[in-house]
Write a protein that holds these residues in place. Structure first.
Motif, PDB file in Angstrom:
ATOM      1  N   ASP B 165       0.883  -1.079  -0.086  1.00 38.58           N
ATOM      2  CA  ASP B 165       0.018   0.065   0.139  1.00 38.58           C
ATOM      3  C   ASP B 165       0.963   1.402   0.018  1.00 38.58           C
ATOM      4  N   PRO B 191      -1.522  -2.550  -6.321  1.00 32.19           N
ATOM      5  CA  PRO B 191      -2.376  -2.577  -7.244  1.00 32.19           C
ATOM      6  C   PRO B 191      -2.350  -0.934  -7.528  1.00 32.19           C
ATOM      7  N   THR B 193      -4.810   0.985  -7.282  1.00 40.09           N
ATOM      8  CA  THR B 193      -5.705   1.491  -6.198  1.00 40.09           C
ATOM      9  C   THR B 193      -4.893   2.131  -4.972  1.00 40.09           C
ATOM     10  N   LEU B 194      -3.761   1.289  -4.829  1.00 43.86           N
ATOM     11  CA  LEU B 194      -3.054   1.711  -3.888  1.00 43.86           C
ATOM     12  C   LEU B 194      -1.457   2.355  -4.088  1.00 43.86           C
ATOM     13  N   THR B 208       2.841  -2.784 -11.335  1.00 46.35           N
ATOM     14  CA  THR B 208       1.616  -3.552 -10.770  1.00 46.35           C
ATOM     15  C   THR B 208       1.812  -4.938 -10.583  1.00 46.35           C
ATOM     16  N   ARG B 229      -8.831  -0.594   4.069  1.00 50.64           N
ATOM     17  CA  ARG B 229      -8.637  -0.228   2.777  1.00 50.64           C
ATOM     18  C   ARG B 229      -9.777  -1.071   1.983  1.00 50.64           C
ATOM     19  N   GLN B 230      -9.904  -2.358   2.569  1.00 54.20           N
ATOM     20  CA  GLN B 230     -10.982  -3.039   1.874  1.00 54.20           C
ATOM     21  C   GLN B 230     -12.455  -2.283   1.896  1.00 54.20           C
ATOM     22  N   LEU B 235      -9.425  -2.403  -2.475  1.00 52.36           N
ATOM     23  CA  LEU B 235      -9.196  -3.992  -2.720  1.00 52.36           C
ATOM     24  C   LEU B 235     -10.701  -4.809  -2.599  1.00 52.36           C
ATOM     25  N   GLU B 240      -7.530 -12.165  -1.740  1.00 57.14           N
ATOM     26  CA  GLU B 240      -7.108 -11.923  -3.008  1.00 57.14           C
ATOM     27  C   GLU B 240      -5.921 -10.898  -3.015  1.00 57.14           C
ATOM     28  N   TYR B 241      -5.589 -10.171  -1.810  1.00 58.14           N
ATOM     29  CA  TYR B 241      -4.614  -9.210  -2.044  1.00 58.14           C
ATOM     30  C   TYR B 241      -3.302 -10.208  -1.633  1.00 58.14           C
ATOM     31  N   ARG B 244      -2.162 -12.065  -4.576  1.00 56.58           N
ATOM     32  CA  ARG B 244      -1.686 -11.261  -5.565  1.00 56.58           C
ATOM     33  C   ARG B 244      -0.358 -10.496  -5.159  1.00 56.58           C
TER      34      ARG B 244
END
Lengths: 428, 308
Positions: B165, B191, B193-194, B208, B229-230, B235, B240-241, B244
């Motif tokens: 993050d 990702p 988004t972070l 990414t 953050r979820q 995310l 899933e985080y 990945r």
């Protein structure tokens, strides 16, 4: 019988004398051509003669937040700042969503400033500004509201906005929309970009404004009902408005002096005085806005005067409220823009007087024989330092605090009366 | 070196030379910390306020140990016990603390810029122990110290991958600045988004894809993933985080031989870092904790013995 002779005032490029008889401009003539007789004489020393201005977007905080500003102090700042009419937003406590509140506000204005500046209240668009039910627009119009707005709390529901526009149109009231997607950028404090990324402050992206601008112009086009867009801050919005106007959509828009003079770098060092919503954007946005006010894509200037007490802004950046106190410095910042050739004085008169009068159907001050004597004198070359002592607003939350600015209002006539006269004459 | 700074707000205020001097100073304190008697009378009579307006265990304890090993006195104020809880402003809390004449205030606060806010208003030294998402200079210094130990001080050309993050991380902001100036090639990976807005302008390469970001890296720095953050929609879910972006043994195997793993703590095992990696041979997580005390002793020493 003449009551006032103003000598050596600058009108356009000419130096003229102006005569006032009772509440009217009686004559405009070459300098030193008018006989004073019994009239009082005001020597203008070449100061610029401008019609009294309209500020279509202020927050005067009364009722409810009198420690930030009240109607008396706000109107005093307006008068000294060159404004003869100010349109006050409804986010007071209680909210101005009833005739009771509107009447109270007008009464406060009448008591403190019986001869002007004139308060023009803006009624709430929805009850309590909650965005759920329509406020009683008929009652508000009868009580004296000149427009409707949910300013401060964007209208999330397009259905509510549509019905409010339709209802207001029947009453001849303009809807002023604060364009901000309520989720995109929620919790943000400054423009989203590399600078917000570096400072670790959550950003408010320019598209959070532009998306709602697009919604609003589509709605105005679909309904063929006019809408006015408050405090436009970015190029993306300007482009949408330009496109809509080219197609004949009944949309008008405003921006504020702070978006024309400053960019997001004013926030560096976590300066809460520069925290405002919408946020100060990039240098490129400043250029786009300057172009838009010159060409008329953006119709008017307004201050979005948003006073906050010193202790409210003296906190870490995240905790500070949004807003800039603008009435005291608006004309000085305009003078700065004229000096930088971003605007001409005739642009300034169009943006601050002619266009707002036309859009909101308010009396327009004009410098012409027979017109009401509502005008001001601006010492363009006077230089002054913005400070607690030189501001009349109760709150000094502006990035201009401590700056030396050009342009100082030295006299302001309303209804033929000299209501404000700065003595001694400021030095250049 | 004459230490020129009253405060430590971020590593960006330090020249590279000053940062290296600070790290060399920390090496001397690291040596003291290996002795049977781990105390030096350097700051006897000085007092340091530990003002943690946001929950923290390890940073606070680390500063506390550092203060005591230098023979200074520490006083702790935490969010739950302070009058901030009763609505007192940061300004009044700070002025009240300063009126008690401490020599330094160590501050942890949820607002970016909070340390600078205090520094502009107080005469005593202000040490930033983490301000919002902005900066965490002692963490960047202790991470650099840890890597210096692993690499015998040779930073040039090394590759460090900061994973997770980035957007909300003060550790990443301060780390990128210092490491890149030391010649480290920094990679940032998370990702989209972070990732913070404008990250392309940072002195780092942005990825990414964790496989590509870790490939050939000499060190991997995992960042803590805040569970909120979820909920914020950044995310889909933690599983899933973890799949990945979690540092698994398989992902770590793509790194350079002998690569080391750092984590600022506290770790979410099984989320951003697998158990087997956290406890494995590449982990320098406990070394970071030890380094933290030495680095903070060096910071306190330099700020509190400087001639104004």
């Amino acid at each position: 019988m003449l009551t006032w002779i103003i000598r050596h005032a600058r009108l356009g490029d000419a130096i003229i004398d102006l005569a006032v008889q009772a509440d009217r401009i009686a004559a405009i003539a070459p300098a030193e051509s008018l006989q004073a007789e019994d009239a009082r004489v005001l020597e203008a020393h070449g100061a610029r003669l401008l019609p009294s201005l309209i500020d279509a977007h202020v927050h005067l905080r009364e009722p409810g937040f009198e420690y930030k500003e009240d109607i008396a102090s706000g109107l005093a700042a307006a008068l000294a700042g060159g404004f003869g009419q100010v349109m006050a937003m409804a986010n007071t406590n209680p909210v101005n969503d009833s005739a009771t509140v509107t009447t109270f506000m007008l009464e406060r204005a009448r008591v403190s400033h019986p001869h002007g500046p004139w308060l023009r209240p803006i009624g709430a668009l929805t009850k309590g500004l909650a965005g759920q039910e329509l406020a009683p627009a008929g009652e508000l119009a009868e009580a004296g509201c000149v427009a409707l707005s949910n300013d401060g709390k964007p209208v999330a529901s397009t259905e509510i906005l549509r019905r409010a526009m339709e209802y207001a149109a029947d009453l001849g009231l303009m809807v002023i929309d604060h364009c901000e997607d309520p989720a995109l950028g929620a919790g943000g404090g400054m423009n989203e970009g590399a600078l917000s990324g570096r400072l670790g402050i959550k950003g408010i992206p320019d598209v959070s404004e532009a998306i709602q601008v697009a919604r609003d112009v589509l709605l105005a086009s679909y309904l063929d009902i006019p809408i006015h867009l408050a405090h436009i801050s970015c190029r993306a919005s300007v482009e949408i408005i330009a496109q809509a106007k080219a197609k004949g959509v009944p949309v008008t828009a405003e921006t504020c002096p702070h978006y024309l003079v400053w960019d997001e770098t004013m926030v560096e060092g976590y300066r809460t005085a520069a925290k405002v919503n919408p946020p100060l954007r990039t240098a490129d946005d400043v250029l786009a806005l300057r172009e838009a006010v010159r060409t008329g894509v953006i119709d008017i200037l307004a201050t979005d005067h948003a006073p906050h007490a010193a202790h409210e802004k003296d906190v870490p950046f995240d905790e500070a409220p949004f807003g800039i106190s603008g009435l005291d410095t608006a004309l000085a910042l305009t003078t700065l823009l004229v000096r930088e050739h971003a605007l001409s004085w005739s642009d300034a008169v169009r943006l601050w007087a002619e266009a707002p009068a036309r859009i909101f159907r308010l009396p327009e001050a004009r410098i012409e024989e027979g017109a009401p004597a509502n005008f001001l004198l601006l010492a363009e070359d006077a230089s002054w330092t913005v400070s607690r002592q030189t501001m009349l607003s109760k709150s000094t939350n502006t990035p201009a605090l401590g700056m030396e600015l050009p342009g100082r209002v030295v006299a302001h006539f309303l209804g033929g009366q000299l209501l404000f006269h700065r003595t001694p004459w400021p030095a250049s | 070196m004459q230490w020129p700074h009253k405060d430590l707000l971020d590593v960006s205020q330090l020249t590279t030379e000053e940062a290296l001097f600070l790290l060399r100073t920390a090496e001397r304190f690291a040596e003291i910390n290996t002795r049977p008697v781990k105390k030096a009378p350097i700051l006897k009579g000085k007092s340091v306020v530990l003002f943690f307006a946001e929950p923290s265990t390890r940073t606070k304890v680390s500063f506390d140990v550092a203060v005591k090993r230098l023979s200074a006195d520490s006083f702790s104020i935490s969010a739950s016990t302070s009058s901030l809880q009763k609505g007192e402003s940061l300004k009044d809390t700070a002025l009240t603390l300063e009126a008690m004449r401490p020599d330094a205030i160590v501050i942890r606060h949820r607002a970016s810029g909070a340390a600078q806010y205090l520094a502009e208003r107080l005469r005593c030294a202000v040490i930033n122990a983490g301000d919002g998402q902005h900066a965490h200079p002692t963490q960047a210094l202790l991470d650099t110290f840890t890597l210096s130990q692993a690499w015998q001080g040779a930073f040039a050309g090394k590759v460090v991958c900061i994973l997770g993050d980035i957007a909300h991380s003060r550790v990443a902001r301060s780390g990128v600045d210092l490491l890149s100036r030391l010649g480290v090639r920094v990679r940032l990976c998370g990702p989209r988004t972070l990732l913070p807005p404008g990250v392309a302008s940072w002195p780092a390469q942005v990825y990414t894809d964790p496989g590509a970001a870790v490939a050939g890296a000499d060190a991997i720095m995992c960042l803590r993933l805040q569970l909120e953050r979820q909920q914020a929609g950044l995310l889909p879910n933690l599983a899933e985080y973890a799949r990945r972006f979690g540092l698994s043994r398989a992902l770590l195997a793509k790194a350079a031989p002998g690569a080391v793993v750092l984590h600022p703590g506290p770790m979410n095992r099984g989320v951003e870092i697998a158990d087997s990696v956290a406890d494995g041979p590449a982990s320098r997580v406990l070394g970071q904790v030890t380094a933290g005390v030495a680095v903070r002793m060096a910071v306190l020493h330099l700020l509190l013995t400087r001639k104004a």
